[in-house]
Scaffold this motif. Structure first.
Motif, PDB file in Angstrom:
ATOM      1  N   GLU A 176      -1.435   4.413  -9.248  1.00 44.09           N
ATOM      2  CA  GLU A 176      -2.531   3.523  -9.770  1.00 44.09           C
ATOM      3  C   GLU A 176      -2.432   2.927 -10.789  1.00 44.09           C
ATOM      4  O   GLU A 176      -2.961   1.822 -10.833  1.00 44.09           O
ATOM      5  CB  GLU A 176      -3.760   4.706  -9.553  1.00 44.09           C
ATOM      6  N   ALA A 177      -1.774   3.380 -12.145  1.00 41.30           N
ATOM      7  CA  ALA A 177      -1.737   2.462 -13.078  1.00 41.30           C
ATOM      8  C   ALA A 177      -0.686   1.342 -12.956  1.00 41.30           C
ATOM      9  O   ALA A 177      -0.897   0.271 -13.379  1.00 41.30           O
ATOM     10  CB  ALA A 177      -0.992   3.540 -14.332  1.00 41.30           C
ATOM     11  N   PHE A 178       0.290   1.369 -11.914  1.00 38.77           N
ATOM     12  CA  PHE A 178       1.321   0.391 -11.869  1.00 38.77           C
ATOM     13  C   PHE A 178       0.642  -0.750 -11.059  1.00 38.77           C
ATOM     14  O   PHE A 178       0.556  -1.713 -11.381  1.00 38.77           O
ATOM     15  CB  PHE A 178       2.646   0.969 -11.026  1.00 38.77           C
ATOM     16  N   ALA A 179      -0.295  -0.193  -9.851  1.00 39.03           N
ATOM     17  CA  ALA A 179      -0.937  -1.081  -9.136  1.00 39.03           C
ATOM     18  C   ALA A 179      -1.918  -1.957  -9.895  1.00 39.03           C
ATOM     19  O   ALA A 179      -2.292  -3.094  -9.499  1.00 39.03           O
ATOM     20  CB  ALA A 179      -1.678  -0.327  -7.954  1.00 39.03           C
ATOM     21  N   ALA A 180      -2.664  -1.006 -11.081  1.00 40.53           N
ATOM     22  CA  ALA A 180      -3.706  -1.943 -11.677  1.00 40.53           C
ATOM     23  C   ALA A 180      -3.087  -3.212 -12.368  1.00 40.53           C
ATOM     24  O   ALA A 180      -3.936  -4.126 -12.836  1.00 40.53           O
ATOM     25  CB  ALA A 180      -4.181  -1.058 -12.519  1.00 40.53           C
ATOM     26  N   LEU A 181      -1.742  -3.206 -12.679  1.00 40.56           N
ATOM     27  CA  LEU A 181      -1.050  -4.312 -13.194  1.00 40.56           C
ATOM     28  C   LEU A 181      -0.735  -5.406 -12.158  1.00 40.56           C
ATOM     29  O   LEU A 181      -0.312  -6.501 -12.593  1.00 40.56           O
ATOM     30  CB  LEU A 181       0.419  -3.715 -13.826  1.00 40.56           C
ATOM     31  N   HIS A 182      -0.834  -5.149 -10.900  1.00 35.98           N
ATOM     32  CA  HIS A 182      -0.591  -6.030  -9.890  1.00 35.98           C
ATOM     33  C   HIS A 182      -1.657  -6.330  -8.713  1.00 35.98           C
ATOM     34  O   HIS A 182      -1.682  -5.549  -8.044  1.00 35.98           O
ATOM     35  CB  HIS A 182       0.917  -5.646  -9.197  1.00 35.98           C
ATOM     36  N   PRO A 183      -2.653  -7.181  -8.976  1.00 33.76           N
ATOM     37  CA  PRO A 183      -3.567  -7.348  -7.883  1.00 33.76           C
ATOM     38  C   PRO A 183      -3.017  -7.516  -6.658  1.00 33.76           C
ATOM     39  O   PRO A 183      -2.045  -8.264  -6.385  1.00 33.76           O
ATOM     40  CB  PRO A 183      -4.124  -8.708  -8.302  1.00 33.76           C
ATOM     41  N   GLY A 184      -3.385  -6.726  -5.610  1.00 34.52           N
ATOM     42  CA  GLY A 184      -3.169  -6.783  -4.283  1.00 34.52           C
ATOM     43  C   GLY A 184      -2.235  -5.451  -3.963  1.00 34.52           C
ATOM     44  O   GLY A 184      -2.260  -5.266  -2.803  1.00 34.52           O
ATOM     45  N   LEU A 185      -1.746  -4.617  -5.031  1.00 30.45           N
ATOM     46  CA  LEU A 185      -1.047  -3.501  -4.641  1.00 30.45           C
ATOM     47  C   LEU A 185      -2.271  -2.346  -4.828  1.00 30.45           C
ATOM     48  O   LEU A 185      -3.185  -2.356  -5.632  1.00 30.45           O
ATOM     49  CB  LEU A 185      -0.194  -3.352  -5.592  1.00 30.45           C
ATOM     50  N   GLN A 186      -1.994  -1.467  -3.925  1.00 34.42           N
ATOM     51  CA  GLN A 186      -2.992  -0.035  -3.941  1.00 34.42           C
ATOM     52  C   GLN A 186      -2.299   1.165  -3.776  1.00 34.42           C
ATOM     53  O   GLN A 186      -1.234   1.136  -2.732  1.00 34.42           O
ATOM     54  CB  GLN A 186      -4.045  -0.256  -2.835  1.00 34.42           C
ATOM     55  N   CYS A 187      -2.323   2.268  -4.386  1.00 38.31           N
ATOM     56  CA  CYS A 187      -1.803   3.542  -4.306  1.00 38.31           C
ATOM     57  C   CYS A 187      -3.196   4.426  -4.300  1.00 38.31           C
ATOM     58  O   CYS A 187      -4.104   4.592  -5.023  1.00 38.31           O
ATOM     59  CB  CYS A 187      -0.916   3.684  -5.431  1.00 38.31           C
ATOM     60  N   ARG A 188      -3.096   5.269  -3.198  1.00 38.12           N
ATOM     61  CA  ARG A 188      -4.092   6.428  -2.891  1.00 38.12           C
ATOM     62  C   ARG A 188      -3.502   7.387  -2.146  1.00 38.12           C
ATOM     63  O   ARG A 188      -2.560   7.388  -1.571  1.00 38.12           O
ATOM     64  CB  ARG A 188      -5.416   5.528  -2.419  1.00 38.12           C
ATOM     65  N   LEU A 189      -4.384   8.209  -2.079  1.00 37.26           N
ATOM     66  CA  LEU A 189      -4.006   9.755  -1.425  1.00 37.26           C
ATOM     67  C   LEU A 189      -4.304   9.259   0.170  1.00 37.26           C
ATOM     68  O   LEU A 189      -5.326   8.437   0.355  1.00 37.26           O
ATOM     69  CB  LEU A 189      -4.932  10.863  -1.623  1.00 37.26           C
ATOM     70  N   ALA A 190      -3.500   9.551   1.171  1.00 38.03           N
ATOM     71  CA  ALA A 190      -3.683   9.169   2.589  1.00 38.03           C
ATOM     72  C   ALA A 190      -4.705   9.983   3.052  1.00 38.03           C
ATOM     73  O   ALA A 190      -5.341  11.413   2.934  1.00 38.03           O
ATOM     74  CB  ALA A 190      -2.436   9.817   3.281  1.00 38.03           C
ATOM     75  N   ALA A 191      -5.678   9.452   3.961  1.00 42.93           N
ATOM     76  CA  ALA A 191      -6.952   9.965   4.405  1.00 42.93           C
ATOM     77  C   ALA A 191      -6.506  10.875   5.531  1.00 42.93           C
ATOM     78  O   ALA A 191      -5.323  10.728   6.209  1.00 42.93           O
ATOM     79  CB  ALA A 191      -8.029   8.916   4.821  1.00 42.93           C
ATOM     80  N   PRO A 192      -7.189  11.980   6.051  1.00 39.17           N
ATOM     81  CA  PRO A 192      -7.096  12.730   7.118  1.00 39.17           C
ATOM     82  C   PRO A 192      -6.594  11.815   8.366  1.00 39.17           C
ATOM     83  O   PRO A 192      -7.272  10.671   8.766  1.00 39.17           O
ATOM     84  CB  PRO A 192      -8.100  13.458   7.443  1.00 39.17           C
TER      85      PRO A 192
ATOM     86  N   LEU B  49       0.806  -1.244  -0.147  1.00 39.78           N
ATOM     87  CA  LEU B  49      -0.137  -0.025   0.103  1.00 39.78           C
ATOM     88  C   LEU B  49       0.899   1.158  -0.212  1.00 39.78           C
ATOM     89  O   LEU B  49       1.815   1.433   1.065  1.00 39.78           O
ATOM     90  CB  LEU B  49      -1.035  -0.041   1.367  1.00 39.78           C
ATOM     91  N   ALA B  50       0.762   1.939  -0.997  1.00 38.75           N
ATOM     92  CA  ALA B  50       1.350   3.462  -1.152  1.00 38.75           C
ATOM     93  C   ALA B  50       0.379   4.450  -0.980  1.00 38.75           C
ATOM     94  O   ALA B  50      -0.398   4.640  -1.650  1.00 38.75           O
ATOM     95  CB  ALA B  50       1.935   3.481  -2.560  1.00 38.75           C
ATOM     96  N   LEU B  51       0.650   5.074   0.263  1.00 39.56           N
ATOM     97  CA  LEU B  51      -0.230   6.409   0.836  1.00 39.56           C
ATOM     98  C   LEU B  51       0.543   7.437   0.265  1.00 39.56           C
ATOM     99  O   LEU B  51       1.623   7.804   0.776  1.00 39.56           O
ATOM    100  CB  LEU B  51      -0.615   6.162   2.218  1.00 39.56           C
ATOM    101  N   MET B  52      -0.266   8.314  -0.357  1.00 43.50           N
ATOM    102  CA  MET B  52       0.456   9.386  -0.967  1.00 43.50           C
ATOM    103  C   MET B  52      -0.135  10.768  -0.170  1.00 43.50           C
ATOM    104  O   MET B  52      -1.161  11.039   0.156  1.00 43.50           O
ATOM    105  CB  MET B  52       0.012   9.858  -2.320  1.00 43.50           C
ATOM    106  N   PRO B  53       1.038  11.718   0.289  1.00 46.06           N
ATOM    107  CA  PRO B  53       0.565  12.754   1.004  1.00 46.06           C
ATOM    108  C   PRO B  53       0.057  14.006   0.074  1.00 46.06           C
ATOM    109  O   PRO B  53      -0.521  14.868   0.455  1.00 46.06           O
ATOM    110  CB  PRO B  53       1.957  13.454   1.509  1.00 46.06           C
ATOM    111  N   GLY B  54       0.207  13.764  -1.313  1.00 48.38           N
ATOM    112  CA  GLY B  54      -0.268  14.625  -2.241  1.00 48.38           C
ATOM    113  C   GLY B  54      -0.356  13.875  -3.675  1.00 48.38           C
ATOM    114  O   GLY B  54       0.344  13.050  -3.869  1.00 48.38           O
ATOM    115  N   PRO B  55      -0.990  14.584  -4.700  1.00 43.57           N
ATOM    116  CA  PRO B  55      -0.875  14.160  -6.003  1.00 43.57           C
ATOM    117  C   PRO B  55       0.658  13.989  -6.428  1.00 43.57           C
ATOM    118  O   PRO B  55       0.951  12.907  -7.216  1.00 43.57           O
ATOM    119  CB  PRO B  55      -1.675  14.944  -6.809  1.00 43.57           C
ATOM    120  N   GLY B  56       1.464  14.927  -6.266  1.00 44.50           N
ATOM    121  CA  GLY B  56       2.658  14.783  -6.892  1.00 44.50           C
ATOM    122  C   GLY B  56       2.957  15.324  -8.356  1.00 44.50           C
ATOM    123  O   GLY B  56       3.212  14.517  -9.231  1.00 44.50           O
ATOM    124  N   VAL B  57       2.300  16.362  -8.784  1.00 45.29           N
ATOM    125  CA  VAL B  57       2.318  16.678 -10.141  1.00 45.29           C
ATOM    126  C   VAL B  57       3.456  17.214 -10.782  1.00 45.29           C
ATOM    127  O   VAL B  57       3.894  18.134 -10.327  1.00 45.29           O
ATOM    128  CB  VAL B  57       0.896  17.689 -10.707  1.00 45.29           C
TER     129      VAL B  57
END
Length: 324
Positions: A257-273, A207-215
């Protein structure tokens, strides 16, 4: 062609070595560090055209002896890539390695008749200007702030001045936000890309929790290497400075998200408060680099966008994940 890459076993250096070797050139890697084990395996088919020389970038005599062998091109890639922490602890070293260590190499290149020198600079040279202009081209006035940015901007001016004084065919390239194969952190690099950090979290817990989108206008390391190879091979470049970027901004979150979609079980999302994350954003967002100069003069365009680089990195990661 015979090319020596200073800082050759580093992140960008290894990608450039792979590209040049695949294009039929001879490559010498000069670095204080050995080849990573995985890179040694990957480059085994090119061992007859690949040479590794271990040494310090400040070892003037050793470098002069090396350049006596005769090279068509030199790539100045040895650098301290510093964030705030390294800036505080190694301020003088940043300027010594990123600027002053280049001087004897440039002098030797002139004496030995090296045809092309390419200095790997950084988009950080634009500094605060990155927040004042919608797009950054090679004529945009620079306003470097950090010691790293100052050192890169100074290296560009130093290389250009050597060319003006002595007639050398010397260029600088400003690399945008690079990520991809062989990236790693160490004593001279404490600014890992968000993609590197995402993969580290995937390997740690899935699980990769992102602090922001990182554009940013991210560029896959293979694309960056191919652009440098084009400049090495070019007969007579019209400019002394070139931006190298994908030319389009997208988020590291989207990439994860695109990388995780290629590997079931992985997840990348923004960190919740309230959720903590190990991933650190590196610096504020800035305007993208214009790549019009590279496109108009050489027809070069980056091949890997967000989805394409995620797929390519997925393949590489499955082969080398234990080495990250």
């Amino acid at each position: 062609m015979r090319t020596v890459i200073f800082g050759g076993t580093g992140f960008v250096g290894l990608n450039l070595a792979e590209v040049l070797l695949a294009r039929g050139h001879e490559v010498t890697l000069y670095d204080r560090k050995q080849l990573p084990v995985g890179a040694e395996r990957s480059l085994v088919d090119y061992r007859e055209r690949l040479t590794l020389v271990q040494g310090e970038i400040t070892d003037v005599e050793r470098i002069d002896v090396l350049l006596k062998q005769g090279f068509d091109a030199i790539v100045l890639g040895a650098a301290i890539t510093a964030g705030d922490q390294l800036e505080r602890s190694t301020t003088s070293n940043i300027l010594e390695i990123n600027v002053m260590a280049q001087m004897p190499i440039l002098s030797a290149a002139i004496r030995r008749g090296v045809r092309r020198v390419i200095n790997l600079s950084s988009a950080s040279a634009y500094g605060a200007a990155g927040h004042r202009y919608p797009v950054l081209d090679e004529e945009t006035p620079c306003d470097p702030i950090s010691f790293y940015a100052i050192s890169k901007f100074t290296s560009e001016r130093s290389v250009a001045r050597h060319a003006e004084l002595f007639g050398g065919d010397f260029l600088s390239v400003r690399l945008s936000a690079v990520f991809g194969p062989w990236e790693r952190i160490g004593k001279v690099r404490d600014t890992p890309s968000l993609q590197f950090q995402i993969l580290a979290e995937f390997a740690r817990c899935g699980l990769a929790l992102m602090p922001g989108p990182g554009v940013k206008d991210w560029i896959y390391a293979v694309d960056a290497a191919e652009a440098v190879a084009v400049l090495i091979e070019a007969e007579r470049p019209r400019h002394r400075l070139y931006n190298i970027s994908s030319g389009a901004a997208w988020s590291a979150l989207q990439w994860g998200e695109a990388f995780a979609a290629l590997h079931p079980g992985l997840q990348c999302r923004l960190a919740a408060p309230g959720e903590s994350t190990f991933i650190r954003l590196q610096g504020p967002e800035r305007a993208p680099l214009s790549v019009t100069r590279m496109a108009d003069e050489f027809g070069w365009h980056a091949r890997f966008g967000c989805a394409e680089s995620a797929a390519a990195m997925s393949t590489w990661w499955m082969q080398h994940r234990e080495e990250i």
